[in-house]
Design a protein around this motif. Structure first.
Motif, short mmCIF file in Angstrom:
data_model
loop_
_atom_site.label_atom_id
_atom_site.label_comp_id
_atom_site.label_asym_id
_atom_site.label_seq_id
_atom_site.Cartn_x
_atom_site.Cartn_y
_atom_site.Cartn_z
N ASP A 185 0.89 -1.40 0.31
CA ASP A 185 0.00 0.27 -0.25
C ASP A 185 0.76 1.54 -0.11
N LEU A 186 2.17 1.41 0.50
CA LEU A 186 2.80 2.44 0.34
C LEU A 186 3.88 2.23 -0.77
N HIS A 249 17.65 -4.63 -5.80
CA HIS A 249 17.39 -3.58 -5.55
C HIS A 249 16.54 -3.38 -4.87
N PRO A 250 15.76 -3.53 -4.21
CA PRO A 250 14.66 -4.26 -2.84
C PRO A 250 14.33 -3.21 -2.26
N THR A 251 13.52 -2.02 -2.04
CA THR A 251 13.42 -1.10 -1.51
C THR A 251 12.31 -1.64 -0.52
N ALA A 252 12.19 -2.67 -0.18
CA ALA A 252 11.11 -3.53 1.27
C ALA A 252 11.97 -4.83 1.42
N VAL A 275 17.10 5.69 6.30
CA VAL A 275 15.35 3.80 6.60
C VAL A 275 14.61 5.43 6.95
N PRO A 276 13.46 5.57 6.91
CA PRO A 276 12.38 4.36 5.91
C PRO A 276 12.99 5.00 4.36
N GLN A 277 13.75 6.51 4.38
CA GLN A 277 13.32 7.29 2.94
C GLN A 277 14.27 6.02 1.74
N ASP A 278 14.74 5.50 1.51
CA ASP A 278 15.85 4.76 1.17
C ASP A 278 14.99 3.50 1.42
N LEU A 279 15.23 2.67 1.97
CA LEU A 279 14.57 1.13 2.71
C LEU A 279 13.85 1.11 3.44
N SER A 280 12.71 0.71 3.27
CA SER A 280 12.39 0.39 4.69
C SER A 280 12.07 -0.98 5.05
N VAL A 281 12.39 -0.85 6.59
CA VAL A 281 13.05 -2.04 7.41
C VAL A 281 11.68 -3.11 7.88
N THR A 282 11.65 -4.23 8.19
CA THR A 282 10.50 -4.58 9.11
C THR A 282 10.28 -6.00 10.27
N GLY A 283 9.70 -5.88 11.15
CA GLY A 283 9.92 -7.36 11.69
C GLY A 283 9.16 -7.38 12.03
N PHE A 284 9.16 -9.09 13.32
CA PHE A 284 8.70 -9.64 13.43
C PHE A 284 8.56 -9.88 15.58
N ASP A 285 7.43 -9.77 15.50
CA ASP A 285 7.55 -10.12 16.91
C ASP A 285 7.11 -9.63 18.33
N ASP A 286 8.06 -7.51 18.03
CA ASP A 286 7.54 -6.43 18.70
C ASP A 286 7.55 -7.26 20.04
N THR A 287 9.06 -7.58 19.83
CA THR A 287 10.12 -7.14 21.35
C THR A 287 10.57 -5.87 21.75
N ALA A 336 -1.60 -7.98 15.41
CA ALA A 336 -1.30 -6.28 14.98
C ALA A 336 -0.16 -6.25 14.27
N VAL A 337 -0.04 -4.54 13.25
CA VAL A 337 1.33 -4.14 12.53
C VAL A 337 0.97 -3.24 13.85
N VAL A 338 2.18 -3.07 14.24
CA VAL A 338 3.09 -1.93 14.80
C VAL A 338 3.48 -1.19 13.87
N GLU A 339 3.19 0.05 13.87
CA GLU A 339 3.40 0.80 12.99
C GLU A 339 4.44 2.09 14.02
N ARG A 340 5.78 1.58 13.10
CA ARG A 340 6.65 2.98 14.10
C ARG A 340 7.43 4.07 13.09
N GLY A 341 9.05 3.37 13.08
CA GLY A 341 9.76 5.04 12.06
C GLY A 341 10.42 3.97 10.86
N THR A 342 10.33 2.34 10.45
CA THR A 342 11.25 1.68 9.18
C THR A 342 10.07 1.82 8.33
N ALA A 343 8.78 2.28 8.29
CA ALA A 343 8.60 2.02 6.91
C ALA A 343 7.64 3.14 6.07
N ALA A 344 8.25 3.79 5.08
CA ALA A 344 7.55 4.81 4.19
C ALA A 344 7.00 4.05 2.95
N SER A 345 6.69 5.25 2.50
CA SER A 345 6.36 5.00 0.73
C SER A 345 7.56 4.82 0.23
#
Length: 347
Positions: A185-186, A249-252, A275-287, A336-345
């Motif tokens: 969606d981004l 050259h992945p963007t995510a 990050v996140p201007q050039d590359l978005s990074v996401t994790g899993f678990d919310d540790t 739930a997806v927890v949106e913070r600062g590493t994912a953007a358009s």
């Protein structure tokens, strides 16, 4: 003089129910109306009633001991928060229900790993075992433990392990789908996925969710590069250069857990990639690490403490709550997806 400690009879009197009903509530047993359960728990809290595990052991003839089994790798550090969160939840469940917990890290490489599990039953006298992945996927191991008369609850079971015993977890495929859908969606169309160890089926299901989201967006394998880590910060550091240098050259970058995502972020910063201007990074678990890295990590919340606590409740209901012969059940907890600062358009 010291005040007398409240007893189960005190709880019964205060809540206006029978002693057996209090016992059934404390063991998460069936056939208790919600309003009655709530009244008993309010009485427990008001009286500050604590279960005496030694007395319960003598009365029931059991050890009141449960085992929590983790897989470990002799060549790498453990996935510390995943383990500690499950253990903390299980300990809280044991405290509430009058059980004790023993934790065992059994390396997957050990030739006698099955025997180490059986020793928990024969030597430690564990009445129930909680298996974590990938042991929770091992149908033969679970079947043998059950044959030996020990109860089992599996955390995030998959493959042959699913359905043999009670289980608790989240929908990993849906979690992978939701985080990928957010990135799509981004505007992202070029993806990298950092997975877990071979045979870790819950992590593989996160990839399945990612692939489903890509397919819905008209994307496929050509739009994705994949690598396998071992859920550690170190593997995130070691694998990220390969992803950054790939011709795609992945963007995510979607990581199967937060520790690997944190390792990836350290490499990305060193490369001067924003990050996140050039590359978005996401994790899993919310540790906890997801909230203290920079930028704070966008991730999928997995209710690990609740899983550990619920696993103990399921074991207790098998041992003393009237579910000894009931069909296995699986408790699917919310994510739930927890949106913070590493994912953007996408750039």
């Amino acid at each position: 003089m010291t005040a007398r400690r409240p007893t189960i009879d005190d709880v019964a009197r205060l809540s206006g129910v029978a002693r057996t009903t209090v016992s059934r509530v404390l063991n998460d047993g069936p056939n208790v109306r919600d309003e009655v359960r709530a009244r008993v728990l309010e009485a427990v809290k008001a009286l500050d009633y604590k279960v005496n595990p030694q007395a319960r052991s003598l009365a029931g003839g059991g050890s009141r001991l449960l085992g929590l089994v983790f897989a470990s790798d002799l060549e790498s550090e453990p996935n510390s928060f995943y383990h500690s969160a499950l253990e903390l939840g299980a300990l809280r469940g044991c405290l509430e229900l009058g059980y004790q917990l023993v934790t065992r890290h059994i390396p997957l490489q050990s030739a006698d790993r099955e025997q180490q599990v059986y020793d928990l039953i024969a030597t430690q006298r564990c009445e129930g075992l909680i298996f974590t992945p990938p042991y929770s996927d091992d149908g033969a191991l679970i079947a043998e433990v059950l044959r030996r008369g020990c109860k089992v609850v599996s955390i995030s079971p998959g493959g042959a392990g699913r359905g043999l015993a009670d289980g608790v977890g989240m929908d990993d495929e849906a979690g992978g789908y939701d985080i990928a859908r957010r990135l799509i969606d981004l505007g992202h169309r070029r993806f990298a996925f950092m997975g877990g160890i071979e045979g870790h089926l819950s992590a593989d299901r996160r990839l399945d969710g990612l692939m489903r989201a890509l397919s819905e967006a008209g994307l496929g394998q050509a739009d994705l590069i994949q690598v396998r880590g071992d859920f550690t910060f170190r593997s995130g550091v070691e694998l990220t250069p390969r992803l950054l240098d790939d011709p795609l050259h992945p963007t995510a970058l979607v990581c199967a857990n937060d520790d690997m995502a944190a390792g990836a972020l350290s490499v990305v910063h060193g490369r001067g990639v924003k990050v996140p201007q050039d590359l978005s990074v996401t994790g899993f678990d919310d540790t906890p690490v997801s909230a203290i890295v920079w930028p704070p990590l966008t991730t999928v919340h997995q209710p690990l403490k609740d899983m550990g606590r619920r696993a103990v409740a399921l074991l207790a209901s098998r041992l003393t709550g009237g579910r000894a012969e009931a069909e296995p059940e699986f408790d699917c907890l919310d994510h739930a997806v927890v949106e913070r600062g590493t994912a953007a358009s996408a750039p």
